[in-house]
Motif scaffolding. Structure first.
Motif, PDB file in Angstrom:
ATOM      1  N   GLY A  11     -17.204 -82.465   3.836  1.00  0.00           N
ATOM      2  CA  GLY A  11     -16.937 -83.861   3.504  1.00  0.00           C
ATOM      3  C   GLY A  11     -18.188 -84.580   3.023  1.00  0.00           C
ATOM      4  O   GLY A  11     -18.123 -85.431   2.138  1.00  0.00           O
ATOM      5  N   LEU A  12     -19.332 -84.233   3.608  1.00  0.00           N
ATOM      6  CA  LEU A  12     -20.591 -84.843   3.183  1.00  0.00           C
ATOM      7  C   LEU A  12     -20.919 -84.467   1.750  1.00  0.00           C
ATOM      8  O   LEU A  12     -21.320 -85.316   0.944  1.00  0.00           O
ATOM      9  N   THR A  15     -18.718 -86.339  -0.616  1.00  0.00           N
ATOM     10  CA  THR A  15     -19.163 -87.727  -0.781  1.00  0.00           C
ATOM     11  C   THR A  15     -20.364 -87.818  -1.706  1.00  0.00           C
ATOM     12  O   THR A  15     -20.424 -88.688  -2.589  1.00  0.00           O
ATOM     13  N   PHE A  18     -19.259 -87.251  -5.262  1.00  0.00           N
ATOM     14  CA  PHE A  18     -18.550 -88.421  -5.774  1.00  0.00           C
ATOM     15  C   PHE A  18     -19.524 -89.539  -6.131  1.00  0.00           C
ATOM     16  O   PHE A  18     -19.372 -90.211  -7.160  1.00  0.00           O
ATOM     17  N   ILE A  19     -20.533 -89.745  -5.274  1.00  0.00           N
ATOM     18  CA  ILE A  19     -21.530 -90.788  -5.551  1.00  0.00           C
ATOM     19  C   ILE A  19     -22.322 -90.453  -6.814  1.00  0.00           C
ATOM     20  O   ILE A  19     -22.595 -91.332  -7.645  1.00  0.00           O
ATOM     21  N   GLU A  22     -20.181 -91.169  -9.720  1.00  0.00           N
ATOM     22  CA  GLU A  22     -20.093 -92.617  -9.884  1.00  0.00           C
ATOM     23  C   GLU A  22     -21.335 -93.152 -10.585  1.00  0.00           C
ATOM     24  O   GLU A  22     -21.239 -93.975 -11.517  1.00  0.00           O
ATOM     25  N   PHE A 174     -15.304 -91.478   7.284  1.00  0.00           N
ATOM     26  CA  PHE A 174     -14.685 -92.152   6.135  1.00  0.00           C
ATOM     27  C   PHE A 174     -15.294 -93.541   5.922  1.00  0.00           C
ATOM     28  O   PHE A 174     -15.543 -93.951   4.777  1.00  0.00           O
ATOM     29  N   ALA A 177     -18.791 -93.054   4.384  1.00  0.00           N
ATOM     30  CA  ALA A 177     -18.688 -92.633   2.986  1.00  0.00           C
ATOM     31  C   ALA A 177     -18.213 -93.771   2.101  1.00  0.00           C
ATOM     32  O   ALA A 177     -18.748 -93.997   1.003  1.00  0.00           O
ATOM     33  N   SER A 178     -17.214 -94.512   2.567  1.00  0.00           N
ATOM     34  CA  SER A 178     -16.692 -95.642   1.782  1.00  0.00           C
ATOM     35  C   SER A 178     -17.739 -96.727   1.616  1.00  0.00           C
ATOM     36  O   SER A 178     -17.823 -97.381   0.570  1.00  0.00           O
ATOM     37  N   CYS A 180     -21.015 -96.260   1.453  1.00  0.00           N
ATOM     38  CA  CYS A 180     -21.965 -95.802   0.427  1.00  0.00           C
ATOM     39  C   CYS A 180     -21.384 -95.978  -0.972  1.00  0.00           C
ATOM     40  O   CYS A 180     -22.069 -96.421  -1.899  1.00  0.00           O
ATOM     41  N   VAL A 181     -20.110 -95.642  -1.131  1.00  0.00           N
ATOM     42  CA  VAL A 181     -19.468 -95.761  -2.438  1.00  0.00           C
ATOM     43  C   VAL A 181     -19.345 -97.227  -2.845  1.00  0.00           C
ATOM     44  O   VAL A 181     -19.564 -97.591  -4.009  1.00  0.00           O
TER      45      VAL A 181
END
Length: 221
Positions: A11-12, A15, A18-19, A22, A174, A177-178, A180-181
């Motif tokens: 999961g890390l 994330t 995804f970052i 982004e 979660f 992670a959210s 950070c996003v």
């Protein structure tokens, strides 16, 4: 818990990927005008929420932080010089003449977009820090309550719940992670959303996580 430890690195990594995507999309695609609109819209919401005087103080702190981290350290200039050659370097190389008109303009705009996003990150970070005292007031009792519940279960026949332990861990992951996003997202986010989600979900998740840890009794001789 072993299941969570096995899945957390995955999961890390997801994330982080995804970052990175982004950030790449921001640097390559998102127009500067859209980022400006997002910053101004979010600041308008912040002023309505906090009042003009308090919000002006937040803007001033953001400007000071941006100046110290990006301008005084020469970070902006370093990034620009890394991607865009100086005027002397362009004159020495004939190969830059045709490319410079399009490429340097694009890189300059994208670099400006990146610095604007960094400014937006500082603004959101300082805004979140303003909520820390309120978060602590709710989070600390929840942690203590979870610890007391865990201690009660240690010396009674009540069972801990691996299900609650596992999914409360996932909720905390979660939220992080959210968070950070959301710091990087080049879209206007209402100032109340992130603090309310943290204040609502994080204490509950922490209480359930601690309250359902594996029971370990000390054997006395």
């Amino acid at each position: 818990m072993a299941d969570v430890e096995e899945k957390m690195p995955q999961g890390l990594w997801a994330t982080l990927v995804f970052i990175c995507i982004e950030i790449l999309l921001i640097v390559c695609i998102v127009p500067n005008e859209f980022i400006d609109m997002a910053i101004l819209k979010e600041q308008d919401w912040g002023e309505v929420l906090m009042g003009k005087n308090q919000h002006d103080a937040l803007i001033n702190k953001t400007n000071i932080l941006y100046s110290k981290l990006n301008l005084e350290t020469g970070l902006n200039q370093t990034v620009q010089s890394f991607f865009v050659p100086t005027a002397e370097e362009r004159e020495k190389s004939k190969a830059w003449e045709g490319l410079g008109r399009v490429w340097f303009s694009f890189i300059g705009n994208r670099g400006e977009a990146l610095t604007k996003v960094m400014y937006h990150i500082y603004y959101r970070l300082l805004l979140l820090l303003m909520w820390l005292p309120y978060m602590a007031v709710i989070l600390v009792p929840s942690v203590l309550g979870g610890y007391m519940s865990w201690n009660i279960k240690r010396y009674t026949f009540r069972h801990t719940s691996p299900f609650l332990n596992t999914y409360s861990s996932k909720i905390i992951a979660f939220i992080i992670a959210s968070l950070c996003v959301s710091f990087i997202a080049p879209v206007p986010i209402p100032p109340m959303i992130v603090p309310v989600v943290i204040i609502t979900l994080l204490p509950i998740a922490c209480s359930l996580l601690i309250g359902n840890l594996t029971k370990r009794l000390r054997h006395t001789k």
